[in-house]
Design a protein around this motif. Structure first.
Motif, mmCIF file in Angstrom:
data_model
loop_
_atom_site.group_PDB
_atom_site.id
_atom_site.type_symbol
_atom_site.label_atom_id
_atom_site.label_comp_id
_atom_site.label_asym_id
_atom_site.label_seq_id
_atom_site.Cartn_x
_atom_site.Cartn_y
_atom_site.Cartn_z
ATOM 1 N N LEU A 146 1.007 -1.286 -0.047
ATOM 2 C CA LEU A 146 -0.111 -0.017 -0.136
ATOM 3 C C LEU A 146 0.898 1.341 0.085
ATOM 4 C CD1 LEU A 146 -3.087 0.887 0.370
ATOM 5 C CD2 LEU A 146 -2.493 1.014 2.737
ATOM 6 N N LYS A 147 1.821 1.147 0.784
ATOM 7 C CA LYS A 147 2.830 2.425 0.907
ATOM 8 C C LYS A 147 3.533 2.638 -0.297
ATOM 9 C CE LYS A 147 5.035 2.914 4.977
ATOM 10 N NZ LYS A 147 5.892 2.267 6.093
ATOM 11 N N SER A 148 4.037 1.495 -1.003
ATOM 12 C CA SER A 148 4.894 1.755 -2.161
ATOM 13 C C SER A 148 4.116 1.995 -3.372
ATOM 14 C CB SER A 148 5.712 0.527 -2.333
ATOM 15 O OG SER A 148 5.040 -0.504 -2.416
ATOM 16 N N ALA A 149 2.958 1.426 -3.371
ATOM 17 C CA ALA A 149 2.330 1.415 -4.866
ATOM 18 C C ALA A 149 1.277 2.347 -5.021
ATOM 19 C CB ALA A 149 1.678 -0.145 -5.136
ATOM 20 N N LEU A 150 0.496 2.717 -3.857
ATOM 21 C CA LEU A 150 -0.869 3.453 -3.950
ATOM 22 C C LEU A 150 -0.404 4.861 -3.244
ATOM 23 C CD1 LEU A 150 -4.143 1.515 -3.355
ATOM 24 C CD2 LEU A 150 -3.516 2.894 -5.292
ATOM 25 N N LEU A 151 0.219 4.947 -2.228
ATOM 26 C CA LEU A 151 0.425 6.459 -1.509
ATOM 27 C C LEU A 151 1.199 7.239 -2.450
ATOM 28 C CD1 LEU A 151 -0.295 4.865 1.155
ATOM 29 C CD2 LEU A 151 1.514 6.111 2.173
ATOM 30 N N PRO A 152 1.848 7.004 -3.322
ATOM 31 C CA PRO A 152 2.394 8.003 -4.463
ATOM 32 C C PRO A 152 1.359 8.839 -5.316
ATOM 33 C CG PRO A 152 3.997 6.135 -3.856
ATOM 34 C CD PRO A 152 2.718 5.690 -3.440
ATOM 35 N N LEU A 153 0.416 7.875 -5.621
ATOM 36 C CA LEU A 153 -0.626 8.069 -6.357
ATOM 37 C C LEU A 153 -1.958 8.878 -6.021
ATOM 38 C CD1 LEU A 153 -0.980 4.668 -8.316
ATOM 39 C CD2 LEU A 153 0.465 6.751 -8.975
ATOM 40 N N LEU A 198 1.018 2.890 9.655
ATOM 41 C CA LEU A 198 1.836 3.558 8.437
ATOM 42 C C LEU A 198 3.119 3.659 8.629
ATOM 43 C CD1 LEU A 198 -0.961 5.524 6.499
ATOM 44 C CD2 LEU A 198 0.096 3.315 5.730
ATOM 45 N N ILE A 199 3.439 4.275 9.832
ATOM 46 C CA ILE A 199 4.704 4.668 10.304
ATOM 47 C C ILE A 199 5.331 3.969 11.268
ATOM 48 C CG2 ILE A 199 4.341 7.089 9.632
ATOM 49 C CD1 ILE A 199 3.967 8.027 12.481
ATOM 50 N N ASP A 200 4.775 2.630 11.497
ATOM 51 C CA ASP A 200 5.405 1.772 12.554
ATOM 52 C C ASP A 200 5.522 2.439 13.938
ATOM 53 O OD1 ASP A 200 6.160 -0.773 13.305
ATOM 54 O OD2 ASP A 200 8.124 -0.468 12.994
ATOM 55 N N ALA A 201 4.598 2.928 14.646
ATOM 56 C CA ALA A 201 4.709 3.597 15.751
ATOM 57 C C ALA A 201 3.610 3.356 16.648
ATOM 58 C CB ALA A 201 4.626 5.248 15.487
ATOM 59 N N GLN A 232 7.096 11.983 6.027
ATOM 60 C CA GLN A 232 8.201 11.323 5.243
ATOM 61 C C GLN A 232 7.699 10.073 4.245
ATOM 62 O OE1 GLN A 232 11.057 9.719 8.029
ATOM 63 N NE2 GLN A 232 11.128 11.593 9.317
ATOM 64 N N LEU A 233 6.158 10.086 4.429
ATOM 65 C CA LEU A 233 5.390 9.020 3.408
ATOM 66 C C LEU A 233 5.561 9.612 1.958
ATOM 67 C CD1 LEU A 233 2.345 7.881 5.833
ATOM 68 C CD2 LEU A 233 4.607 6.692 5.395
ATOM 69 N N ASP A 234 5.518 9.021 0.962
ATOM 70 C CA ASP A 234 5.431 9.472 -0.180
ATOM 71 C C ASP A 234 3.948 9.873 -0.632
ATOM 72 O OD1 ASP A 234 6.036 10.191 -2.955
ATOM 73 O OD2 ASP A 234 6.784 8.111 -3.474
#
Length: 266
Positions: free
Chosen positions: A120-127, A141-144, A162-164
């Protein structure tokens, strides 16, 4: 307006909530179903992901014929479905994409497999133009750790940046001790606060779906991001405020999407 999400057999969240929201806020809703849940106001008892071929055919059918201005993305049950949706978003390039990273239902049920979070973070967040996580989802999402107060909520902002992704609407509804429900619209260079009076009701099923669908609906109608979030927050708050007018189920009931004949909150 296209909603890409799972079906809620109880009618309170997912595709059903999205279609109600888009209709109530003045948009035209079309849909792509990614999963079928056996679900009611008491919880989720089963999830059946739609075969990839059928998800892809639904997406092609909608995008090839209808002029889709905005897309709201909700429940995506696994990495394969996430990748298919991302590929079609890149292919058809709708003007707006609002992603509600559905991982945990109001009832506490896990709706997204842990293995799919990285995809999800690598494929969809940037879109996405905007993602709308609640506090457990934002923490995942940020492992917190899940924040327990507004101060720890604010400490999440640097890592969220820092998320894309273009912007994050971090929803504070889970801070039940607070008198107000505070959401933070986080951009790279600024934060805008949206506050609403907390409403004492057990009927909050589908609030995240409703808010994200309303934002996408208002974006599709020409509002900028700040105004779309403001209007969507207002609409969702009113839907929650009128939720006790409905008597649906024995658990967390739905919000009242049609609290007036036509919900014109502008």
């Amino acid at each position: 307006m296209l909603t890409i999400a799972g079906s809620d057999s109880g009618g309170g969240a997912g595709i059903q909530a999205d279609i109600k929201t888009i209709s109530a806020t003045g948009g035209y809703a079309c849909s792509v179903i990614t999963a079928i849940t056996a679900q009611n106001t008491l919880g989720v008892s089963a999830i059946f992901p739609i075969p990839l071929e059928h998800v892809e055919k639904q997406l092609d059918a909608v995008f090839s014929d209808l002029h889709v201005v905005a897309v709201k993305i909700g429940m995506l049950a696994d990495s394969d479905i996430i990748n298919v949706v991302a590929a079609k978003i890149r292919q058809y390039r709708p003007k707006f994409v609002v992603l509600d990273p559905v991982m945990v239902a109001t009832s506490g049920d896990l709706l997204l497999k842990q293995s799919a979070i990285d995809t999800l973070k690598s494929a969809l967040l940037p879109l996405a133009d905007l993602i709308t996580p609640n506090l457990p989802e934002g923490a995942a999402l940020i492992d917190a750790e899940i924040p327990s107060d507004e101060n720890s909520m604010n400490l999440m902002l640097d890592k969220l940046r820092q998320l894309d992704v273009n912007a994050v609407l971090l929803k504070g509804g889970h801070l039940e001790q607070a008198e107000t429900s505070n959401d933070l619209l986080v951009f790279a260079d600024r934060v805008t606060h949206f506050n609403a009076k907390r409403i004492d009701t057990n009927n909050t099923h589908g609030t995240g779906c409703t808010l994200s669908a309303a934002i996408a609906s208002y974006l599709a109608q020409g509002h900028d991001m700040l105004q779309a979030v403001k209007l969507a927050k207002q609409y969702t708050s009113l839907a929650i405020a009128h939720a006790d007018e409905l008597q649906i189920g024995h658990g967390h009931g739905p919000v009242n999407h049609f609290f007036t004949g036509h919900a014109d909150v502008r």
